[in-house]
Write a protein that holds these residues in place. Sequence first.
Motif, PDB file in Angstrom:
ATOM      1  N   THR A  33       3.592  -2.167  26.770  1.00  0.00           N
ATOM      2  CA  THR A  33       2.355  -1.697  26.128  1.00  0.00           C
ATOM      3  C   THR A  33       1.174  -2.135  26.992  1.00  0.00           C
ATOM      4  O   THR A  33       0.854  -1.481  27.968  1.00  0.00           O
ATOM      5  CB  THR A  33       2.278  -2.215  24.682  1.00  0.00           C
ATOM      6  OG1 THR A  33       2.463  -3.636  24.657  1.00  0.00           O
ATOM      7  CG2 THR A  33       3.358  -1.570  23.830  1.00  0.00           C
ATOM      8  N   PHE A 222      -7.821  -6.171  19.709  1.00  0.00           N
ATOM      9  CA  PHE A 222      -6.656  -5.309  19.948  1.00  0.00           C
ATOM     10  C   PHE A 222      -5.454  -5.772  19.128  1.00  0.00           C
ATOM     11  O   PHE A 222      -4.314  -5.561  19.500  1.00  0.00           O
ATOM     12  CB  PHE A 222      -6.296  -5.263  21.446  1.00  0.00           C
ATOM     13  CG  PHE A 222      -6.152  -6.617  22.108  1.00  0.00           C
ATOM     14  CD1 PHE A 222      -4.909  -7.214  22.221  1.00  0.00           C
ATOM     15  CD2 PHE A 222      -7.258  -7.267  22.635  1.00  0.00           C
ATOM     16  CE1 PHE A 222      -4.762  -8.444  22.839  1.00  0.00           C
ATOM     17  CE2 PHE A 222      -7.118  -8.506  23.268  1.00  0.00           C
ATOM     18  CZ  PHE A 222      -5.862  -9.093  23.371  1.00  0.00           C
ATOM     19  N   ARG A 225      -3.814  -2.584  17.363  1.00  0.00           N
ATOM     20  CA  ARG A 225      -3.165  -1.767  18.393  1.00  0.00           C
ATOM     21  C   ARG A 225      -1.804  -2.354  18.762  1.00  0.00           C
ATOM     22  O   ARG A 225      -0.810  -1.633  18.877  1.00  0.00           O
ATOM     23  CB  ARG A 225      -4.047  -1.687  19.635  1.00  0.00           C
ATOM     24  CG  ARG A 225      -3.553  -0.700  20.686  1.00  0.00           C
ATOM     25  CD  ARG A 225      -4.228  -0.940  22.029  1.00  0.00           C
ATOM     26  NE  ARG A 225      -3.648  -2.106  22.688  1.00  0.00           N
ATOM     27  CZ  ARG A 225      -4.198  -2.730  23.716  1.00  0.00           C
ATOM     28  NH1 ARG A 225      -5.368  -2.345  24.184  1.00  0.00           N
ATOM     29  NH2 ARG A 225      -3.601  -3.767  24.266  1.00  0.00           N
ATOM     30  N   GLU A 229       1.780  -0.547  18.318  1.00  0.00           N
ATOM     31  CA  GLU A 229       2.556  -0.266  19.523  1.00  0.00           C
ATOM     32  C   GLU A 229       3.899  -0.985  19.525  1.00  0.00           C
ATOM     33  O   GLU A 229       4.896  -0.452  20.000  1.00  0.00           O
ATOM     34  CB  GLU A 229       1.759  -0.688  20.763  1.00  0.00           C
ATOM     35  CG  GLU A 229       0.535   0.172  21.032  1.00  0.00           C
ATOM     36  CD  GLU A 229      -0.273  -0.317  22.218  1.00  0.00           C
ATOM     37  OE1 GLU A 229      -1.133   0.435  22.700  1.00  0.00           O
ATOM     38  OE2 GLU A 229      -0.058  -1.468  22.663  1.00  0.00           O
ATOM     39  N   TYR A 259      -5.948   5.256  21.431  1.00  0.00           N
ATOM     40  CA  TYR A 259      -4.725   4.456  21.421  1.00  0.00           C
ATOM     41  C   TYR A 259      -3.499   5.353  21.630  1.00  0.00           C
ATOM     42  O   TYR A 259      -2.706   5.560  20.707  1.00  0.00           O
ATOM     43  CB  TYR A 259      -4.590   3.712  20.095  1.00  0.00           C
ATOM     44  CG  TYR A 259      -5.481   2.508  19.905  1.00  0.00           C
ATOM     45  CD1 TYR A 259      -6.326   2.056  20.928  1.00  0.00           C
ATOM     46  CD2 TYR A 259      -5.465   1.802  18.711  1.00  0.00           C
ATOM     47  CE1 TYR A 259      -7.132   0.949  20.755  1.00  0.00           C
ATOM     48  CE2 TYR A 259      -6.264   0.684  18.534  1.00  0.00           C
ATOM     49  CZ  TYR A 259      -7.103   0.261  19.554  1.00  0.00           C
ATOM     50  OH  TYR A 259      -7.897  -0.847  19.379  1.00  0.00           O
ATOM     51  N   ALA A 262      -0.017   3.758  20.796  1.00  0.00           N
ATOM     52  CA  ALA A 262       0.126   3.553  19.355  1.00  0.00           C
ATOM     53  C   ALA A 262       0.413   4.877  18.644  1.00  0.00           C
ATOM     54  O   ALA A 262       1.277   4.945  17.764  1.00  0.00           O
ATOM     55  CB  ALA A 262      -1.137   2.907  18.792  1.00  0.00           C
TER      56      ALA A 262
END
Length: 491
Positions: A33, A222, A225, A229, A259, A262
């Motif tokens: 990621t 983050f 996110r 993810e 994103y 994601a």
Amino acid sequence: MEKLSSIGQLEWLRNKILSRKKEGRTQVHVCMTGCRAYGAAGVLEALNEETRNQGLSKQVEIRATGCHGFCAKAPVVAIEPMGVQYQEVEPTDAAEIVALTLKRKQLIDRLAYLAPKTLQPIFYRDQIPFYAKQERRVLANCGRIDPTNIEHYIAAGGYQALVKALSKMAPDQVIAEVQSAKLRGRGGAGFPTGLKWKFARQAAGRPKYVVCNADEGDPGAFMDRAILEGDPHAVVEGMLLGAYAMGSEYGFIYVREEYPIAIDHLTIAIEQAKELGLLGENILGTGTHFDLSLRLGAGAFVCGEETALMASIEGQRGMPRARPPFPAQAGIDGKPTNINNVETWANVPLIIKNGADWYGEVGTADSKGTKIFSLAGKVINTGLVEVPIGSTVKEVIFDIGGGIPKGRAFKAVQMGGPAGGCVPPQFLNLTIDYDTIQRIGAIMGSGGMVVMDENNCMVEIARFFLSFTQSESCGKCAPCRLGTTQLLEIL
């Protein structure tokens, strides 16, 4: 995948997946990621190639995972069950990792974390200071499972909370358990989640909606996110539990279009859950119905506010509206709506599966559980940190974060995004919880922490926060007013 028509079939599938797990097989977990920006894709490809070339394909699984948290040392690679973690790995390191560590169990000094004072290599993850004081509950699967494979989530105990709720708990009991756990909204306001659910359940009107607010707009943040993810099914399961408890049959995940990973992982997770019969009509043969879909935000900061978010879902301009009525009474299309953020939803399966007493083993009297922070700015160990609520600012920045680079003095940490404030050195021993932080003019917020040093190198970020505070909030509430004053003093 074949659709499951009963709870028993899901448990049969779980046992089948676990029975296929080969004892003694080594797993190599590669963050795919955030580490992608540092060349993790090349590392993954090289490791796959080397395991084939060196005849280890049957003994070793190379697994693409979510964030390991230690972003400062990307790309990060973990080897299980050895518990070894390598950092700043390059594709050219793959041959040596396979030949030495995977084949001969020999550890590679130059890829290990170095102790700051002694410069001695630390090979094992649980001995690295960055992880030692963390309590990784919500992030437990991130960095360990392939987020695009629902079988990994099920093997790790995923959807057991849903099974428990559907087979043993009435909707009101689910709400009572969340209330007993004292889960507070992780999006910033800290409102009691169970009480919010109770209002939505009691509200008149159909249909009822549940919404996941994944419009993470605070600069430097983050956390959401990384969960989406690295462990998207945790959010899906949390929303399923909330929908069952509140009597909702429709849900939305409102996620930032910025994103892409994601969005990709959420799309796959929803499709897989539908294919297995965990979303849709008559879930697991229990008569429960719940449909879930994505809505993409266009990047407007204001859409992180729940009434603006609902307007955007309706296809209108994302603008806040006066309350009351609150969303629980009149939300999307005027119907009862419950909105929680990503981290809040991801906590719910842990509470239902393990119980409120287990959940309350960490945290403070009024704020139970853990909180995830994104540690950024002038700090040595930038990354994703999960600690018990009630940990001190100093523990996060110095014990986990490693302190300020180049021996410079700590000046302040900005918390809570544009509406938050700054925590100066005299408050380093302050506990991080919803109420204590607010008393000094900052807020815990969704979890962004931007560290500033004595050289004031974060001045531009501070000005950016200040511009938001002045332009998008009234400046009348204590957090906004005191946050603006503190920022002015620092500038």
